[in-house]
Design a protein around this motif. Sequence first.
Motif: not given
Length: 671
Positions: A346-355, A382-385, A403-404
């Motif tokens: 999901p969008r909230e999982g994005a991040g430079p040290q995250a997904w 495939v990795n699912l967040g 996770d990050k």
Amino acid sequence: MRLFIPLLGLASCLGSAFAARPAPSQNMPLSMRPVFDTLVLPDAPDIWRSGSGRPGPAYWQNRADYRIASRIDTASHVLTGTETITYTNNSPDTLDVLWLQLDQNLYRKDSRSWVAFPDWHPASSDGYAIERVTVEANGVEKPVAFHISDTRMQVSLPEPLAASGHALKLHVTWHHTIPGEWGGRTAVTKVKDGEIFEVAQWYPRLCVYDDLRGWDTLPYLGQEFYLEYGTIDYAVTVPWNFTVAGSGALTNPQDVLTATERARLAEAAKSDKRVLIRTPQDVLDPASHLARSGEKTWHFHMENTRDVAFAASSAFVWDAAKLDLPALPVAKGQKPQPRLAMSVYPREGAGPQAWDRSTDYVKHAIEYFSTQWYPYPWPNAVNLGGHGAGMEYPGIVFDGWQDKNDLLFWITTHELGHGWFPMIVGSNERRHAFMDEGFNTFIDSYASQHFNHGEYAPKKDAEYAPQTGDPAKDIVPVLTAPDAPTLMMPAELVPEKYRHEVTYFKGAYGLTLLREKILGPERFDPAFRAYIRTWAFKHPTPSDFFRFMSSEAGEDLTWFWRGWYFENWWPQYRLDGFVQNPASQGGENTVTVGVRNEGKLMLPVLLRVTWQDGTHTERLIPTEAWMLHDRLSLSFPGHGTPRTIALDPDQGLPIPDRRGLILTPETSTHP
Ligand SMILES: [Zn+2]
């Protein structure tokens, strides 16, 4: 003989217990050294499994191929499906019944697991509704009687299924409600832009019928699996605005993806860096979809697999990059499919040290394990967040969108590592958890060292060396805990407190010791690769593994299997002292060191004498040195006065009490 320290007069010893008798050799009855006793492995060799640990000349395995059509009603969370199982009986036995696994019945409040493991059950469901079961013979379908017992279903065959390659088709129609957020397997999780459906253990699957016990019908209590191999072809129908990521290859991209998405996938197939197939902006834009209403059916295909799982959501960001692996063989006239590392979250999982980094981790794990151990056999990974189950299925793993950092790397690498154990090497996870968790954690620890110049090394998480990252140190409390189970303990009898410490960490570190302290990489690596290759897509037991490694690496490892896997034993050594013997009548001057064994698991231990000029002399004391003695004396050509004498000088062995492992002339006088 000149004593090194004349203060002790005629006593010939510098260390405590070396006194009075230089180089004593105490004889002990064999019962005092049980590690050398004969070890009877649980499964005797026979025509199906050979004494070399390889499949025997009559080895057989049944096969289950599935075609499944399913649909998620996203409002009610009900998953409906119809499946056709082609079941091939390669056994020498005629079968009058079949057994299937109904894992979704775990969530019923009357399940065995609900009573036995109440803590695992925040969510419940009614389990499977089995609507219809028929057997097809000569193109004619006949309804058949079935009987459900907890998480298993027995199907009585109207005609027995003959041995040695005969097959039948079984049709099953079913539905069940996907449970809500539950920390284990299947889940529906709310995120900002919708719900994430994580769908696993979702269709009735054949139990394994094998040479060890016939039908293996252990109930599903919440642990893991034992499944047959075959080809699984499955279709998932979801609303128009959903994206589905699943095991295997998507076979109908033109029916479910826009031209833009397909072009981005083609770009990803050439790119080492991730390419966004669905961007965060796309998630918010209804025009980014192929259709604007109704439903779409996503069709997947996977060969040589024991299972499939998928994730579906309207909230997925999706990215992909090329897997640097050779193309898989394709049917005549077909084009080779690109092989991709992918992530959905999901969008909230994005991040430079995250997904944002997930696909990099996927690519690394799959390529590294392929090079190091055995080529990855499936098209995509495939990795699912999602909810954060930390759960593996062939070709797709379920991790947590929250996770990050190092934890995201470690969990991603670990869950994908299960692609090798037990998805390629199909051991029985429900009985022998160390053969998947331990073996996988072992290969993961090296992956941490390998990734990006050791960015996340050493592996130091709940699964491996959790305190300091140094396994030799961190394993000691596990080895010496009086109530710790052994690695041979069946999975469900391992208390949660010891699940990671014993099954994962001790299981993994056993192979590390075997590789680095007992066999050396030059013998371990080819043998372990041969084990994986030999048992790929088959069903090895612990006995097969133990025999295989002894035979292939060329070392009788019985003592290690007993001490590390069947018992919780550890090494414990002490230095007894040393004497310096002057040269006499043309002889060499020597230093003689006394070593004592006080442990039950005699791992090879290095003895290092460091001289005053900084040079050193080493000798490896082999396990066999302790077959008849608990004390040894080893002589080294003299090189002046020793500066230090050390056992296990690099602290690479899990020796609980490290006192008495170093001697200096000073400490020797005050032992
Ligand atoms: Zn695992």
